[in-house]
Write an enzyme that holds these catalytic residues in place. Structure first.
Site, PDB file in Angstrom:
ATOM      1  CE1 TYR A 179      -3.815  -2.209  -0.046  1.00 56.79           C
ATOM      2  CE2 TYR A 179      -2.940  -3.206   1.955  1.00 56.79           C
ATOM      3  CZ  TYR A 179      -3.848  -3.216   0.907  1.00 56.79           C
ATOM      4  OH  TYR A 179      -4.756  -4.231   0.797  1.00 56.79           O
ATOM      5  NE  ARG A 326      -6.370 -14.899   5.717  1.00 57.47           N
ATOM      6  CZ  ARG A 326      -6.929 -13.809   5.184  1.00 57.47           C
ATOM      7  NH1 ARG A 326      -8.033 -13.914   4.490  1.00 57.47           N
ATOM      8  NH2 ARG A 326      -6.377 -12.634   5.312  1.00 57.47           N
ATOM      9  CB  CYS A 368     -15.280 -18.353   6.907  1.00 61.19           C
ATOM     10  SG  CYS A 368     -14.171 -19.715   7.271  1.00 61.19           S
ATOM     11  CD  GLU A 417     -23.708 -39.438   2.249  1.00 58.60           C
ATOM     12  OE1 GLU A 417     -24.070 -38.252   2.129  1.00 58.60           O
ATOM     13  OE2 GLU A 417     -23.263 -40.126   1.295  1.00 58.60           O
ATOM     14  CE  LYS A 435      -7.768 -28.762  -1.633  1.00 60.17           C
ATOM     15  NZ  LYS A 435      -8.688 -28.887  -2.774  1.00 60.17           N
ATOM     16  CB  ALA A 462     -33.364 -40.573   0.090  1.00 60.95           C
TER      17      ALA A 462
HETATM   18 FE1  SF4 Z   1      -9.723 -20.019   5.985  1.00 59.99          FE
HETATM   19 FE2  SF4 Z   1     -10.992 -20.734   3.748  1.00 59.99          FE
HETATM   20 FE3  SF4 Z   1     -12.310 -19.606   5.783  1.00 59.99          FE
HETATM   21 FE4  SF4 Z   1     -10.643 -18.167   4.320  1.00 59.99          FE
HETATM   22  S1  SF4 Z   1     -12.538 -19.118   3.616  1.00 59.99           S
HETATM   23  S2  SF4 Z   1     -10.798 -18.174   6.530  1.00 59.99           S
HETATM   24  S3  SF4 Z   1      -9.041 -19.648   3.936  1.00 59.99           S
HETATM   25  S4  SF4 Z   1     -11.282 -21.588   5.783  1.00 59.99           S
END
Ligand code: SF4
Length: 650
Positions: A179, A326, A368, A417, A435, A462
């Site tokens: 910035y 986050r 989120c 399910e 991941k 179902a």
């Molecule tokens: Fe974390 Fe994904 Fe939530 Fe962002 S959207 S805070 S990266 S879990």
């Protein structure tokens, strides 16, 4: 009595001072763009409730998103502002709401500089120390005149004065991430030859003047901290040597604390908004390098999601505060849960960047993926409601979120399910190398569903008759989607060599040899990562266009591409698939057609909804709600949001 918590957390829940302001614990929420204020920077109810929720959850220090000093300094349309007195009242309400739960709150103040465009900042040309174009926004910024610099310095000071009037406990000057102030600080963008450019002592002048002006307006006993990027991670950018000099300077000026961040947005988030591919707390060693040489508090940030990691950083002297940005979206109640020893109840950020960074770029309120309540705290008040019998069909994230919301409202909830476990497509998502933390979401959903007493029936396919016989007041169809088979390509449908990406990721099939993945979206490249990591043979991705996973965060995609390329995965861009023939896969590129030896073809060609029940249950009218991929295949976030909403309003 020694409790489990007191053994685990010796420092995390101890108070610590910034200047004369005592912060109740060491867990801070660093600034994140919310896109929730009005276009002219006023606080909204959504904005107030969003911050209040973090205070309720026990975060000791909340640092707001970047407040504007003038109307043209914003990087997004909806940025909070304190450039006029009328803005004070609404923001004061937010501060009051946060204080009512015992947390402290600092106001971050910034100017976006060139990291903006004329669409969002009132149509004016972007501004920078020197003319340059931001790689994301592409607008060419013009050089600020010295008179304009002086005006900005005054406006920074005035904004700080208004922040104090709002009741904020302190100020954070945003001097990082590329910035405006960061641009002055760094050779990367500052090419001036006047007193604001050249040697470090000149490049730091703009920040020093801002600090002095703010100090003049708020007084000596009001905390001012500085956030900056210790390591910029780009050509000609700052490294730790210069960062340490700056940290010492800040201390000498009288700055009360340092928030040690890293990276520039122009280096594609590498050190700022880090995805699942970055290691936890990857920037903490830079904070430690600063803490070693200053006597003011230092905050470490960068993918610190786990309170145990946070505690370790404090105990090992990396920092005095841990910034868990986050993590606070994924679970605004993380501190209280940790304090109570409920570590398994914490919903972890999985680093997907889908609903936080993703929404920032789309200029819509932040949310989120693992927490559909973010940004909707004002809407989900959990008032008592008349209990109903709710049936949910489908146990992916959409169905499980529906079950959780409905059960929390007091409904009698049953979840069917068809597979032998809950999690849906997210189980496969967690199998990709890099991941692994995606699986914590499936764990968390399972745990919450069980805790809330949802009646789960697995291996239950179902039928419409079953649903009618069940006699629910509300039926939520969350049957998701399945991988699309591109039947338009001759030879694909029915060939034994053709398999689905999800089956590969879940270990149901183990292809080897010459493997072609069709489709360059995120699932395609993730499947390539998985196969390459397992050394399954010669892997190629066939991509119709010249980009890969372009809907994903490009920082994340860069990691995946590098991972694949190191393992010799071939990216066949701009290739058309003609046919899967007996002797190979026929592809055309640049007008030339070639048959490629192939053992396996892995399909990652998108998804199609599974929604046969919807038509069959039409007679149930508005008792039936359809959500997520069963409506239209989209991001996992959409399924979770729609599921939660359907369950809440069942
Ligand atoms: Fe974390 Fe994904 Fe939530 Fe962002 S959207 S805070 S990266 S879990």
């Amino acid at each position: 009595m020694i409790t489990e918590t007191s053994t685990m957390f010796k420092k995390l829940f101890t108070p610590f001072k910034i200047g004369n302001c005592e912060i109740p614990n060491r867990i801070a929420v660093p600034a994140m763009v919310t896109n929730m204020p009005t276009e002219d920077g006023y606080a909204t109810e959504q904005f107030i409730k969003y911050y209040e929720e973090k205070a309720k959850g026990g975060y000791g220090l909340i640092i707001t998103e970047d407040y504007l000093i003038n109307p043209n300094g914003k990087g997004y349309k909806h940025v909070a502002a304190l450039y006029e007195d009328a803005q004070i009242e609404g923001h004061a309400k937010m501060v009051e709401a946060v204080h009512s739960h015992g947390s402290k709150i600092f106001c971050q103040i910034y100017h976006c500089g060139r990291q903006s465009n004329h669409f969002v900042n009132g149509g004016v040309q972007t501004m920078a120390p020197s003319p340059s174009a931001d790689p994301w926004n592409r607008d060419m910024a013009r050089e600020l005149t010295v008179d304009e610099i002086h005006t900005f310095v005054r406006q920074f000071g005035e904004a700080a004065g208004r922040a104090k009037k709002c009741g904020f406990d302190g100020i954070e000057i945003h001097a990082g991430h590329g910035y405006l102030i960061a641009a002055f600080l760094s050779f990367h963008q500052n090419h001036r030859t006047d007193e604001y450019g050249g040697p470090l002592i000149n490049r730091v002048r703009f920040l020093h003047e801002i600090y002095d002006e703010m100090r003049k307006n708020v007084g000596d006993d009001f905390p001012i901290m500085i956030r900056f990027s210790a390591v910029e991670g780009t050509a000609n950018g700052r490294d730790l040597g210069e960062a340490r000099v700056l940290a010492k300077m800040f201390e000498e000026w009288g700055v009360d604390a340092i928030n040690c961040s890293n990276g520039l947005y122009s280096s594609y988030n590498d050190g700022i908004i880090a995805s699942t591919w970055k290691k936890p707390a990857f920037g903490a060693s830079n904070a430690k390098a600063l803490k070693e040489i200053v006597n003011i508090p230092v905050m470490a940030v960068n993918r610190i999601n786990d309170p145990l990691v946070a505690e370790e950083l404090l105990q090992d002297g990396y920092c005095d505060f841990v910034g868990m940005a986050r993590a606070s979206l994924a679970d605004p109640h993380l501190p209280n849960k940790a304090k109570e020893g409920r570590l398994c109840d914490i919903r972890q950020c999985i680093g997907c960047l889908q609903a936080c960074a993703g929404h920032t770029y789309q200029q819509i309120p932040t949310c989120c993926l693992v927490n559909p309540e973010v940004g909707k705290e004002y809407k989900y008040t959990f008032e008592p409601t008349e209990p109903k019998k709710v049936l949910i069909i489908g146990g992916g994230p959409g169905g499980m979120n529906a079950a959780i919301a409905a059960a929390r409202r007091g409904h009698d909830v049953t979840l069917w399910e068809k597979e032998d476990r809950l999690g849906g497509q997210f189980i496969a998502a967690g199998c990709t190398p890099g991941k692994g933390d995606y699986i914590t979401y499936v764990y968390s959903l399972n745990r919450t569903v069980n805790q809330l007493g949802v009646k789960v029936e697995l291996n239950k396919e179902a039928t419409a008759d079953d649903v009618r016989a069940f006699g629910a007041d509300k039926v939520i169809i969350a049957t998701g989607g399945v991988g699309r088979v591109p039947e338009e390509i001759p030879g694909i449908a029915g060939d034994a060599r053709v398999i689905m990406a999800e089956d590969v990721l879940r270990g149901r099939v183990n292809p080897e040899g010459y493997i072609y993945i069709l489709g360059g979206g995120s699932v395609g490249i993730e499947t390539a990562c998985y196969l390459a990591d397992a050394e399954r043979g010669h892997i190629s991705i066939v991509i119709r266009r010249d980009v890969v996973a372009d809907k994903e965060d490009q920082g994340k995609v860069n990691f995946m591409r590098a991972f694949c390329e190191q393992r010799h995965v071939k990216f066949l861009f701009k290739h058309t698939i003609n046919e899967l023939a007996e002797d190979g896969l026929v592809l055309t590129h640049n007008g030339e057609t070639e048959t490629h030896k192939v053992d396996w073809v892995v399909l990652s060609c998108g998804y199609v909804p599974v929604n046969g029940l919807v038509e069959e249950l039409k007679d149930l009218g508005d008792k039936v709600v359809v959500i997520g991929d069963a409506v239209k295949c989209r991001d996992a976030e959409d399924a979770g949001n729609e599921g939660f909403d359907a369950g809440y309003f069942a």
